[in-house]
Design a protein around this motif. Structure first.
Motif, PDB file in Angstrom:
ATOM      1  N   HIS A 215      68.903 -44.299  -3.740  1.00  0.00           N
ATOM      2  CA  HIS A 215      68.618 -44.034  -5.049  1.00  0.00           C
ATOM      3  C   HIS A 215      69.835 -44.753  -6.200  1.00  0.00           C
ATOM      4  CE1 HIS A 215      71.427 -40.557  -4.354  1.00  0.00           C
ATOM      5  NE2 HIS A 215      71.298 -40.297  -5.696  1.00  0.00           N
TER       6      HIS A 215
ATOM      7  N   HIS B 140      71.856 -43.546  -8.452  1.00  0.00           N
ATOM      8  CA  HIS B 140      73.133 -42.852  -8.993  1.00  0.00           C
ATOM      9  C   HIS B 140      74.334 -43.609  -8.546  1.00  0.00           C
ATOM     10  CE1 HIS B 140      71.038 -38.797  -9.557  1.00  0.00           C
ATOM     11  NE2 HIS B 140      70.791 -39.520 -10.264  1.00  0.00           N
TER      12      HIS B 140
ATOM     13  N   ASP C 151      77.268 -42.757  -7.514  1.00  0.00           N
ATOM     14  CA  ASP C 151      77.876 -42.688  -6.245  1.00  0.00           C
ATOM     15  C   ASP C 151      77.216 -43.176  -5.136  1.00  0.00           C
ATOM     16  OD1 ASP C 151      76.156 -40.460  -7.148  1.00  0.00           O
ATOM     17  OD2 ASP C 151      76.920 -39.203  -5.702  1.00  0.00           O
ATOM     18  N   HIS C 152      76.235 -44.069  -5.240  1.00  0.00           N
ATOM     19  CA  HIS C 152      75.450 -44.618  -4.189  1.00  0.00           C
ATOM     20  C   HIS C 152      75.284 -46.030  -4.303  1.00  0.00           C
ATOM     21  CE1 HIS C 152      74.376 -40.557  -2.692  1.00  0.00           C
ATOM     22  NE2 HIS C 152      74.742 -40.255  -3.806  1.00  0.00           N
TER      23      HIS C 152
ATOM     24  N   HIS D 297      65.204 -34.801  -5.639  1.00  0.00           N
ATOM     25  CA  HIS D 297      66.525 -35.189  -6.133  1.00  0.00           C
ATOM     26  C   HIS D 297      66.031 -36.047  -7.790  1.00  0.00           C
ATOM     27  CE1 HIS D 297      70.743 -35.807  -6.261  1.00  0.00           C
ATOM     28  NE2 HIS D 297      70.707 -37.047  -6.536  1.00  0.00           N
TER      29      HIS D 297
ATOM     30  N   ASP E 277      70.277 -38.185  -1.140  1.00  0.00           N
ATOM     31  CA  ASP E 277      70.551 -36.928  -1.956  1.00  0.00           C
ATOM     32  C   ASP E 277      69.210 -36.302  -1.886  1.00  0.00           C
ATOM     33  OD1 ASP E 277      73.188 -37.869  -2.322  1.00  0.00           O
ATOM     34  OD2 ASP E 277      72.938 -37.803  -4.459  1.00  0.00           O
TER      35      ASP E 277
END
Ligand code: NI
Ligand code: MN
Length: 227
Positions: free
Chosen positions: A50, A52, A54-55, A111, A141
């Motif tokens: 996805h 976000h 942090d990915h 998520h 996530d």
């Protein structure tokens, strides 16, 4: 034997059927991953769950340096293309991308997903990775969801890679239930310890799995699990 290296947070590197697969690249902004030799990383495929930060923080840069095929949902691969990188394979939940002996089936994740600027990044997902030897579920996530039983109906998993950090995803208790739903006793934890809200007690988390006849591997960053 297949091998998976833990590069911190939800970033992994698999060696499967002679190919290198990296997931959710987030290495340079992660102080816990400072010992990873980022510049030496090689990949044939980069899977993204996805949008976000942090990915995807290292996604554009790592795609450029490795020339890997970026596999993600259509909105995310469109974003990668818009930033000037064309080697992408866009798909969506329920679909499978086949590359030689490797298959990547995109699974549902409960998520949210947006880019750092707040723009739409498509729906969040996970992947079942099939190869000639091993079958792996990388959940991304997600919360615990009964949809996970569909994975067990279709696949015989050798390894389930599940978030265990709580707050933004499942915690270890729910991940243990998820392992039950996908019928896989060998679990590798991701999405924990990176930020203060998702710091976990490792032995408490592992005990939950042990009490239920399962293994939870919490790998030191930079080390690998053979399975
Ligand atoms: Ni997320
Ligand atoms: Mn995340």
């Amino acid at each position: 034997m297949a091998k998976v290296w833990y590069l911190g947070h939800s970033c992994l590197r698999f060696e499967l059927d002679g190919k290198s697969i990296i997931t959710d690249p987030f290495i340079r902004p992660n102080p816990l991953a400072e010992d990873i030799d980022y510049d030496a990383l090689q990949a044939d495929y980069i899977l993204v769950s996805h949008g976000h930060h942090d990915h995807v923080a290292d996604l554009l840069d790592l795609a450029e340096s490795t020339q890997a095929t970026v596999i993600a949902n259509f909105e995310l691969t469109s974003w990668v293309e818009k930033h000037g990188y064309a080697n992408v394979f866009g798909m969506n939940i329920g679909g499978t991308a086949g590359f030689g002996s490797l298959g990547f089936k995109m699974t549902n994740a409960v998520h949210s997903s947006s880019f750092a600027d707040g723009s739409y990044a498509g729906n969040p997902g996970g992947f079942v990775v099939t190869s000639s030897e091993k079958c792996i579920y990388f959940a991304g996530d997600t919360a615990l969801t009964r949809d996970m039983t569909l994975i067990a109906d279709e696949f015989n998993l050798d390894l389930a890679i599940l978030p265990v950090g709580d707050v933004f995803t499942m915690n270890a208790t729910d991940a243990c239930t998820a392992a039950e739903l996908v019928k896989c006793n060998k679990v590798m934890g991701i999405h924990y310890d990176t930020f203060p809200p998702i710091r976990i007690d490792h032995s408490a988390a592992q005990n939950i799995f042990k009490e239920n006849g399962k293994e939870l591997h919490l790998l030191p960053i930079g080390t690998a699990l053979e399975f």
